[in-house]
Motif scaffolding. Structure first.
Motif, PDB file in Angstrom:
ATOM      1  N   GLN A 163      29.111  41.767  14.929  1.00  0.00           N
ATOM      2  CA  GLN A 163      30.565  41.825  14.931  1.00  0.00           C
ATOM      3  C   GLN A 163      31.008  43.255  14.676  1.00  0.00           C
ATOM      4  O   GLN A 163      30.393  43.972  13.884  1.00  0.00           O
ATOM      5  N   PHE A 193      37.207  39.421  18.717  1.00  0.00           N
ATOM      6  CA  PHE A 193      35.818  39.098  19.030  1.00  0.00           C
ATOM      7  C   PHE A 193      35.381  37.956  18.110  1.00  0.00           C
ATOM      8  O   PHE A 193      35.179  38.150  16.912  1.00  0.00           O
ATOM      9  N   PHE A 196      29.465  35.772  20.338  1.00  0.00           N
ATOM     10  CA  PHE A 196      28.765  36.425  21.444  1.00  0.00           C
ATOM     11  C   PHE A 196      27.670  35.508  21.970  1.00  0.00           C
ATOM     12  O   PHE A 196      26.985  34.829  21.207  1.00  0.00           O
ATOM     13  N   ALA A 222      31.383  37.882  25.438  1.00  0.00           N
ATOM     14  CA  ALA A 222      32.199  37.839  24.226  1.00  0.00           C
ATOM     15  C   ALA A 222      33.210  36.713  24.359  1.00  0.00           C
ATOM     16  O   ALA A 222      33.933  36.633  25.357  1.00  0.00           O
ATOM     17  N   SER A 242      36.654  34.225  27.722  1.00  0.00           N
ATOM     18  CA  SER A 242      35.481  35.065  27.462  1.00  0.00           C
ATOM     19  C   SER A 242      35.525  36.268  28.394  1.00  0.00           C
ATOM     20  O   SER A 242      36.165  36.227  29.456  1.00  0.00           O
ATOM     21  N   VAL A 245      30.680  42.184  27.949  1.00  0.00           N
ATOM     22  CA  VAL A 245      30.400  43.247  26.992  1.00  0.00           C
ATOM     23  C   VAL A 245      28.999  43.782  27.287  1.00  0.00           C
ATOM     24  O   VAL A 245      28.114  43.022  27.698  1.00  0.00           O
ATOM     25  N   LEU A 277      29.680  48.442  21.444  1.00  0.00           N
ATOM     26  CA  LEU A 277      30.038  47.347  22.344  1.00  0.00           C
ATOM     27  C   LEU A 277      31.007  47.904  23.377  1.00  0.00           C
ATOM     28  O   LEU A 277      32.150  48.243  23.059  1.00  0.00           O
TER      29      LEU A 277
END
Length: 648
Positions: A163, A193, A196, A222, A242, A245, A277
Motif C-alpha cells: 500500500q 488504492f 491489489f 489495483a 479497477s 498498475v 507504483l
C-alpha cells in the motif's frame, strides 16, 4: 404479464447474446512457455551460472547451496562483473523459489538479494559500455528482476504492506534493506488504492486483444476503494472499479558520514528502496540511473477484471425492462479521474445495452499512445426502455453539471472540444446534443402552442426540457455508428404493445401522461398516440419525431461522422442492412465523413475497421484544434468494393 416478460427476455437474449466472463483465475502462477523451465519450483541453473561456479571452485558446494552463494558474494565484492551479478541473481531466485513453502522469511531474503544483483547488472555505472541488449543474458536478467520482485510483492501483499505509504524491513546477506511504497504519476489519490491483484493470476478471455508493454516491473490490478472521493465526484465512478498498475523497485543511493554507506543500530549496512507504483496509462518508460527504462505493463487484464462483475453485465436488461429503477444509477461514468488538459470522448450505448458494450473499443483505442495521451473516455449510462428523447434531455443536463463540478471557472479549453460517439439509438442521442430544437419537435406531437399548455409547473418543465433545447456548447464533433436515422425498420406494433406491458417507466414519464392525456388538458395529437412512450415507440418509423430529427439541420460549428454496417445479401449480389437498421436509414449524406463496413448491428461499434476509423477521426480532431485554418477537410466516403445501393 409474466408470460410477456419471459417472451421478451427470450427474444432479447437470442438477439443480443448473454453475458460472459472476461477473465478466469489461473490454476498456477502464469509463466510464458519460454520461462517455465527457468522459473519452475526447482529451477535448473543456466549453463553460464554453472560455468561461473566452476571457475571459482564453488560448484563443489552444490550449485544451489548457501555456501556457493556466500562464496560468490565474496567474489563479487572483490571483482564485480556482469557474469557474477547474473549468477547471484539467478541463484538467489532459485533459492527463494525452493524455500517459498518451507521458510517464507528466508525466501524473501533471497529474492531481495537477487533483486539487488539484477538491479546492479542493469543500472550500475561500472557496467556501462559492457551490457549488450543482443546478449540473451540481458533479457534473462530482466526476467529475473521481474519474477523476483513479484515473489516479494506476493509476500508483502499477504502482510498488508503493498500500500502507498507502507514501510517494511528485510535482512539480506549484505545488511538491512528498507522498503517504502509510493504511488507515482496517478490521478487517483493514495486513499483510493484498496487492494491489489496480480495480472499473472488471470487469463484474459473476454477481450479479443491484450495490450502489453515489455520492460521492467510487475503488472498489477489495483482495485479502487469505493466512496473514497468527495460525493460530487464519487458519482462518476462505478463501484468495484479497477485500473492498471506497474510496480517497480528502485534502489536509492545514500551516503552516511564521511562518504560511507549508512548503518543501523546493529552496525549493519542499510539500503533503502522505493517500491514505485506507476500508472501505465500515463507512463510507458521511466529514467533509472540516467537510463531510459521501459516498464512492463498490461492495460487490458485490469479492465477485464472490472468487467467480470456480474452486476455490470446485467445493466443492459435492467435498463431496458426497468428504466424506472435504472434511472437511479444513470449518469456519466469515468474509469479514470477527470484529467485536465485532455479532451473528453463521451460514448453513448444503444438499445438494450450499457457502457459495457464499449469496452472492446476502449481497450483498442487507449492502446494507442497518441490517443490516450490526449483524450479521456467517459460513458453515459441511461435506461434504454424509455424514450431516448428524455435520455437526451438528461444527458444535456448531466454534461452541464459535469462542467460545473470539474471546470466551474471554464478554464479548460479541452472541455469545449468534446467528442460524442453513439452506437445505434445512442447515435441519435449523440446527434441530439448538437442540435437546436426550435419548435419543430413540439409541433410534431401537439397542435397546442407550448405557452398555452395548462399543466403543473413540474410537468411543463419536464416537457420543455425534452422538446425545446439548445446545442450543448461543449460538443464539437459527433460520431454515429449503426444508427437508425430514419427509424429502426418496420417494428411490429404487437411487440411495441407487448413492450409497454412489461417495461416499468419512470414516474416522471407516467406523470406527464396522466396530466396531459386526460380530459380537457389533453394537448398531444391523436389521443397521445403520437407521443413515444418506450424506446421502440420512439425508434419506429411511424414516430412523428424520427423524420423531424432526420431532417433537422446539422450545427455549423460541429463536425459529423457516420459509420454504418451492411451484410451480404444471401440470394443476390450486393449488400443489405445490418440486420436491424436498413441501409436507407443508416446512411447520412450530409455528414463530413461516412464509412461502410461489413458487420452486424451488434458488432459494428467494435469492428476493427470502426476502431481504425475512430482513431482517424480523433487524430483529425487534434489536427484541426492545433491548426484550425490550415487543415482542409473534404467530405470523405468509403464503401466496400462492389457496393451499390439497392433499388427502391
Amino acid at each position: 404479464m409474466i408470460a410477456r416478460a419471459m417472451l421478451l427476455c427470450a427474444l432479447a437474449a437470442s438477439f443480443f447474446g448473454c453475458s460472459h466472463k472476461y477473465v478466469e483465475v489461473r490454476d498456477t502462477w502464469y509463466l510464458p512457455a519460454s520461462l517455465e523451465e527457468r522459473f519452475a519450483p526447482n529451477p535448473p541453473l543456466s549453463e553460464r551460472t554453472q560455468l561461473v561456479l566452476r571457475r571459482f571452485d564453488l560448484a563443489r558446494f552444490g550449485v544451489d547451496s548457501e555456501e556457493a552463494i556466500a562464496g560468490l558474494v565474496d567474489v563479487y565484492g572483490q571483482e564485480p562483473s556482469l557474469e557474477v551479478a547474473f549468477a547471484l541473481a539467478e541463484m538467489n531466485h532459485a533459492a527463494g523459489r525452493k524455500l517459498a513453502m518451507i521458510n517464507p522469511a528466508e525466501s524473501v531474503e533471497h529474492h531481495v538479494s537477487g533483486l539487488g544483483y539484477a538491479y546492479r547488472y542493469l543500472f550500475d555505472e561500472e557496467f556501462d559500455g559492457q551490457r549488450s541488449p543482443f546478449d540473451p543474458q540481458f533479457r534473462g536478467i530482466c526476467d529475473l528482476y521481474n519474477r523476483s520482485l513479484e515473489a516479494c510483492l506476493r509476500t508483502a501483499q499477504r502482510s498488508g504492506l503493498l500500500q502507498p505509504g507502507s514501510e517494511v524491513s528485510v535482512d539480506t546477506d549484505e545488511g538491512e534493506t528498507i522498503f517504502t511504497c509510493r504511488a507515482v504519476g496517478f490521478d487517483w489519490n493514495s486513499g483510493e488504492f484498496d487492494d491489489f491483484k496480480f495480472v499473472s493470476d488471470f487469463r484474459l478471455v473476454g477481450l479479443p486483444n491484450r495490450y502489453q508493454n515489455h520492460g521492467l516491473g510487475v503488472p498489477l490490478i489495483a482495485v479502487r476503494k469505493d466512496g473514497s472521493e468527495l460525493p460530487d465526484r464519487e458519482q462518476f465512478y462505478p463501484r468495484g472499479l479497477s485500473f492498471p498498475v506497474t510496480a517497480f523497485l528502485r534502489w536509492e543511493r545514500e551516503q552516511g558520514t564521511e562518504g560511507e554507506p549508512p548503518t543501523n543500530a546493529r552496525g549493519e549496512k542499510v539500503t533503502r528502496c522505493v517500491l514505485e507504483l506507476h500508472d501505465p496509462l500515463a507512463t510507458k518508460e521511466i529514467v533509472v540511473e540516467d537510463k531510459i527504462t521501459p516498464l512492463e505493463s498490461d492495460i487490458s487484464t485490469p479492465l477485464a477484471f472490472f468487467l467480470n462483475n456480474p452486476t455490470l453485465q446485467r445493466l443492459d436488461y435492467y435498463g431496458f425492462f426497468r428504466p424506472d429503477k435504472a434511472e437511479q444509477i444513470s449518469g456519466l461514468y469515468m474509469l479514470q479521474p477527470y484529467q485536465p488538459g485532455k479532451i473528453p470522448v463521451l460514448m453513448v450505448h444503444g438499445l438494450l445495452s450499457s457502457p459495457m458494450t464499449w469496452m472492446e473499443a476502449l481497450n483498442d483505442l487507449r492502446s494507442r499512445p497518441e490517443i490516450r495521451d490526449r483524450y479521456q473516455f467517459w460513458f453515459y449510462l441511461y435506461p434504454t426502455g424509455g424514450s431516448f428523447w428524455e435520455s437526451a434531455a438528461d444527458l444535456r443536463e448531466k454534461l452541464a453539471r459535469t462542467r460545473q463540478i470539474f471546470d466551474p471557472q471554464r478554464k479548460q479549453p479541452e472541455f469545449d472540444q468534446l467528442v460524442v460517439v453513439g452506437h445505434s439509438m445512442g447515435g441519435l442521442i449523440a446527434r441530439l446534443t448538437s442540435l437546436e430544437s426550435g419548435d419543430r419537435f413540439w409541433n410534431a406531437v401537439s397542435d397546442t402552442p407550448f405557452d398555452k399548455v395548462s399543466a403543473p409547473e413540474d410537468v411543463k418543465r419536464q416537457l420543455g426540457r425534452a422538446y425545446f433545447f439548445k446545442p450543448v456548447p461543449e460538443v464539437s464533433r459527433v460520431v454515429t455508428i449503426a444508427s437508425p436515422h430514419q427509424g429502426a425498420g418496420e417494428t411490429n406494433p404487437f411487440y411495441r404493445n407487448l413492450l409497454r406491458g412489461v417495461v416499468s417507466l419512470p414516474e416522471r414519464t407516467t406523470a406527464v401522461g396522466r396530466e396531459l392525456l386526460d380530459g380537457e388538458k389533453r394537448v398531444f395529437r391523436n389521443n397521445g398516440k403520437a407521443v413515444p412512450v418506450t424506446s421502440l415507440d420512439a425508434l419506429a418509423p411511424t414516430s412523428p419525431l424520427i423524420p423531424v430529427l432526420a431532417e433537422s439541420p446539422n450545427s455549423q460549428r460541429v463536425f459529423y461522422h457516420n459509420i454504418f454496417a451492411v451484410q451480404p445479401q444471401k440470394d443476390r449480389l450486393g449488400y443489405d442492412g445490418d440486420g436491424v437498421v436498413e441501409i436507407v436509414s443508416a446512411k447520412r449524406e450530409d455528414f463530413d465523413s461516412q464509412l461502410m463496413i461489413e458487420a452486424t448491428h451488434t458488432t459494428a461499434h467494435r469492428h476493427p475497421l470502426t476502431i481504425l476509423e475512430l482513431q482517424r477521426i480523433l487524430k483529425e480532431h487534434l489536427e484541426q484544434i492545433e491548426n484550425p485554418h490550415g487543415v482542409q477537410l473534404t467530405r470523405r466516403e468509403t464503401a466496400l468494393p462492389g457496393y451499390s445501393a439497392p433499388h427502391r
